[in-house]
Design a protein around this motif. Structure first.
Motif, mmCIF file in Angstrom:
data_model
loop_
_atom_site.group_PDB
_atom_site.id
_atom_site.type_symbol
_atom_site.label_atom_id
_atom_site.label_comp_id
_atom_site.label_asym_id
_atom_site.label_seq_id
_atom_site.Cartn_x
_atom_site.Cartn_y
_atom_site.Cartn_z
ATOM 1 N N LEU A 77 6.735 -91.732 78.101
ATOM 2 C CA LEU A 77 7.724 -91.981 79.158
ATOM 3 C C LEU A 77 8.143 -93.445 79.218
ATOM 4 C CD1 LEU A 77 6.208 -89.901 82.101
ATOM 5 C CD2 LEU A 77 8.123 -89.263 80.626
ATOM 6 N N GLY A 78 7.466 -94.294 78.438
ATOM 7 C CA GLY A 78 7.700 -95.729 78.560
ATOM 8 C C GLY A 78 6.938 -96.263 79.766
ATOM 9 N N GLY A 79 6.880 -97.566 79.884
ATOM 10 C CA GLY A 79 6.206 -98.166 81.033
ATOM 11 C C GLY A 79 4.737 -97.821 81.106
ATOM 12 N N GLY A 80 4.125 -97.499 79.958
ATOM 13 C CA GLY A 80 2.691 -97.201 79.938
ATOM 14 C C GLY A 80 2.336 -95.819 80.440
ATOM 15 N N LEU A 81 3.315 -94.917 80.524
ATOM 16 C CA LEU A 81 3.037 -93.549 80.975
ATOM 17 C C LEU A 81 3.230 -92.558 79.840
ATOM 18 C CD1 LEU A 81 4.880 -93.362 84.441
ATOM 19 C CD2 LEU A 81 2.420 -93.615 84.030
ATOM 20 N N VAL A 82 2.289 -91.624 79.708
ATOM 21 C CA VAL A 82 2.378 -90.547 78.722
ATOM 22 C C VAL A 82 2.331 -89.220 79.468
ATOM 23 C CG1 VAL A 82 1.197 -89.415 76.791
ATOM 24 C CG2 VAL A 82 1.288 -91.908 76.907
ATOM 25 N N LEU A 83 3.307 -88.376 79.190
ATOM 26 C CA LEU A 83 3.433 -87.095 79.889
ATOM 27 C C LEU A 83 2.858 -85.969 79.031
ATOM 28 C CD1 LEU A 83 4.801 -85.486 82.258
ATOM 29 C CD2 LEU A 83 6.856 -85.432 80.823
ATOM 30 N N ARG A 84 2.035 -85.119 79.643
ATOM 31 C CA ARG A 84 1.348 -84.036 78.915
ATOM 32 C C ARG A 84 1.436 -82.758 79.739
ATOM 33 N NH1 ARG A 84 -4.111 -86.294 77.749
ATOM 34 N NH2 ARG A 84 -2.927 -87.334 76.122
ATOM 35 N N ALA A 85 1.801 -81.648 79.092
ATOM 36 C CA ALA A 85 1.917 -80.363 79.796
ATOM 37 C C ALA A 85 0.781 -79.427 79.416
ATOM 38 C CB ALA A 85 3.250 -79.699 79.460
ATOM 39 N N TYR A 86 0.395 -78.606 80.377
ATOM 40 C CA TYR A 86 -0.614 -77.566 80.168
ATOM 41 C C TYR A 86 -0.107 -76.263 80.759
ATOM 42 C CZ TYR A 86 -4.135 -81.245 79.349
ATOM 43 O OH TYR A 86 -4.838 -82.319 78.870
ATOM 44 N N ARG A 87 -0.461 -75.169 80.107
ATOM 45 C CA ARG A 87 -0.307 -73.855 80.680
ATOM 46 C C ARG A 87 -1.242 -73.749 81.879
ATOM 47 N NH1 ARG A 87 0.926 -68.758 78.123
ATOM 48 N NH2 ARG A 87 1.375 -67.617 80.025
ATOM 49 N N VAL A 88 -0.793 -73.175 82.968
ATOM 50 C CA VAL A 88 -1.707 -72.947 84.095
ATOM 51 C C VAL A 88 -1.544 -71.530 84.625
ATOM 52 C CG1 VAL A 88 -1.684 -75.390 84.792
ATOM 53 C CG2 VAL A 88 -0.156 -73.791 85.923
ATOM 54 N N ASN A 89 -2.646 -70.958 85.104
ATOM 55 C CA ASN A 89 -2.625 -69.646 85.731
ATOM 56 C C ASN A 89 -2.908 -69.801 87.215
ATOM 57 O OD1 ASN A 89 -2.143 -67.822 83.520
ATOM 58 N ND2 ASN A 89 -4.174 -68.377 82.784
ATOM 59 N N VAL A 90 -2.082 -69.161 88.032
ATOM 60 C CA VAL A 90 -2.260 -69.216 89.481
ATOM 61 C C VAL A 90 -3.401 -68.275 89.860
ATOM 62 C CG1 VAL A 90 -1.178 -68.829 91.728
ATOM 63 C CG2 VAL A 90 0.195 -69.700 89.815
ATOM 64 N N VAL A 91 -4.377 -68.802 90.596
ATOM 65 C CA VAL A 91 -5.475 -67.950 91.057
ATOM 66 C C VAL A 91 -5.374 -67.636 92.540
ATOM 67 C CG1 VAL A 91 -7.077 -68.477 89.198
ATOM 68 C CG2 VAL A 91 -7.060 -69.911 91.227
ATOM 69 N N SER A 92 -4.661 -68.483 93.300
ATOM 70 C CA SER A 92 -4.380 -68.105 94.684
ATOM 71 C C SER A 92 -3.195 -68.892 95.219
ATOM 72 C CB SER A 92 -5.601 -68.297 95.591
ATOM 73 O OG SER A 92 -5.857 -69.653 95.799
ATOM 74 N N GLY A 93 -2.525 -68.278 96.184
ATOM 75 C CA GLY A 93 -1.374 -68.909 96.809
ATOM 76 C C GLY A 93 -0.070 -68.470 96.192
ATOM 77 N N THR A 94 0.992 -68.750 96.918
ATOM 78 C CA THR A 94 2.366 -68.509 96.455
ATOM 79 C C THR A 94 3.040 -69.866 96.421
ATOM 80 O OG1 THR A 94 2.382 -66.341 97.499
ATOM 81 C CG2 THR A 94 4.528 -67.304 96.974
ATOM 82 N N PRO A 95 3.664 -70.243 95.291
ATOM 83 C CA PRO A 95 4.246 -71.585 95.200
ATOM 84 C C PRO A 95 5.262 -71.862 96.309
ATOM 85 C CG PRO A 95 4.205 -70.536 93.040
ATOM 86 C CD PRO A 95 3.820 -69.476 94.037
ATOM 87 N N ALA A 96 5.107 -73.025 96.931
ATOM 88 C CA ALA A 96 6.021 -73.473 97.984
ATOM 89 C C ALA A 96 6.427 -74.919 97.666
ATOM 90 C CB ALA A 96 5.331 -73.415 99.343
ATOM 91 N N PRO A 97 7.688 -75.271 97.908
ATOM 92 C CA PRO A 97 8.164 -76.617 97.546
ATOM 93 C C PRO A 97 7.793 -77.660 98.594
ATOM 94 C CG PRO A 97 9.985 -75.355 98.418
ATOM 95 C CD PRO A 97 8.785 -74.423 98.409
ATOM 96 N N LEU A 98 6.502 -78.046 98.645
ATOM 97 C CA LEU A 98 6.041 -78.989 99.667
ATOM 98 C C LEU A 98 6.573 -80.395 99.435
ATOM 99 C CD1 LEU A 98 2.316 -77.888 100.109
ATOM 100 C CD2 LEU A 98 4.374 -77.020 101.236
ATOM 101 N N GLU A 99 6.811 -80.756 98.148
ATOM 102 C CA GLU A 99 7.288 -82.112 97.842
ATOM 103 C C GLU A 99 8.570 -82.110 97.009
ATOM 104 O OE1 GLU A 99 4.055 -84.428 96.201
ATOM 105 O OE2 GLU A 99 2.798 -84.100 97.965
ATOM 106 N N HIS A 100 9.059 -80.916 96.670
ATOM 107 C CA HIS A 100 10.300 -80.792 95.900
ATOM 108 C C HIS A 100 11.406 -80.238 96.793
ATOM 109 C CE1 HIS A 100 7.408 -81.027 92.520
ATOM 110 N NE2 HIS A 100 8.418 -81.511 91.841
ATOM 111 N N SER A 101 12.648 -80.324 96.303
ATOM 112 C CA SER A 101 13.779 -79.778 97.064
ATOM 113 C C SER A 101 13.817 -78.262 97.023
ATOM 114 C CB SER A 101 15.106 -80.285 96.485
ATOM 115 O OG SER A 101 15.146 -81.666 96.494
ATOM 116 N N ALA A 102 13.381 -77.703 95.867
ATOM 117 C CA ALA A 102 13.452 -76.254 95.687
ATOM 118 C C ALA A 102 12.577 -75.865 94.509
ATOM 119 C CB ALA A 102 14.901 -75.825 95.412
ATOM 120 N N LEU A 103 12.271 -74.580 94.424
ATOM 121 C CA LEU A 103 11.582 -74.013 93.265
ATOM 122 C C LEU A 103 12.462 -72.924 92.693
ATOM 123 C CD1 LEU A 103 7.968 -73.551 94.692
ATOM 124 C CD2 LEU A 103 8.884 -75.502 93.410
#
Ligand code: CDP
Length: 131
Positions: A77-103
């Motif tokens: 990402l530059g500025g000393g940041l490296v971005l890495r993605a992982y597959r994730v499985n939801v084990v509980s909850g329903t995604p809600a946009p607590l810090e984003h504008s929308a999902l």
């Protein structure tokens, strides 16, 4: 003054359910607001990637996840940041946009047309292969 800084990892999660990928719309900063990303955030010093990703997705989406395999290659990402993605499985909850504008859940065709943040675009082929 100051030590030579190490690169800092930013972790992001690929939540895939029924051949759709969960994307989150950034609320800030202004230059990224409105664009879509895999949700996540910075790994704290001394924290494992997996622990950080579980923490971030709990904070941002109110879900508990188990972290799986990496997706695609790391993105500088530059500025000393490296971005890495992982597959994730939801084990509980329903995604809600607590810090984003929308999902939004997108299929492979929609992933090609949505306005993703630049760094995340590099994972499109890897993500499509999982959808
Ligand atoms: O909230 P926190 O500071 O932990 O993380 P963030 O601001 O969400 O992300 C840190 C950096 O990674 C920012 O420059 C984001 O634009 C970038 N990022 C990205 O390019 N793609 C993602 N899927 C997540 C973060």
């Amino acid at each position: 003054m100051g030590a030579v800084s190490e690169s800092r990892t930013v972790v992001a999660g690929a939540v895939i359910v029924n051949a759709r990928l969960l994307l989150a719309q950034r609320a800030h900063p202004a230059e990224l607001a409105g664009r879509w990303e895999l949700p996540g955030g910075k790994v704290e010093p001394g924290e494992q990637d997996t622990t950080a990703l579980v923490r971030e997705l709990r904070e941002e989406l109110a879900i508990d996840v188990v972290v799986g395999d990496p997706v695609g290659a790391d993105v500088d990402l530059g500025g000393g940041l490296v971005l890495r993605a992982y597959r994730v499985n939801v084990v509980s909850g329903t995604p809600a946009p607590l810090e984003h504008s929308a999902l939004r859940w997108v299929d492979a065709a929609e992933l090609h047309t949505i306005d993703l943040v630049a760094a995340d675009r590099q994972w499109i082929p890897d993500l499509v292969a999982l959808l």
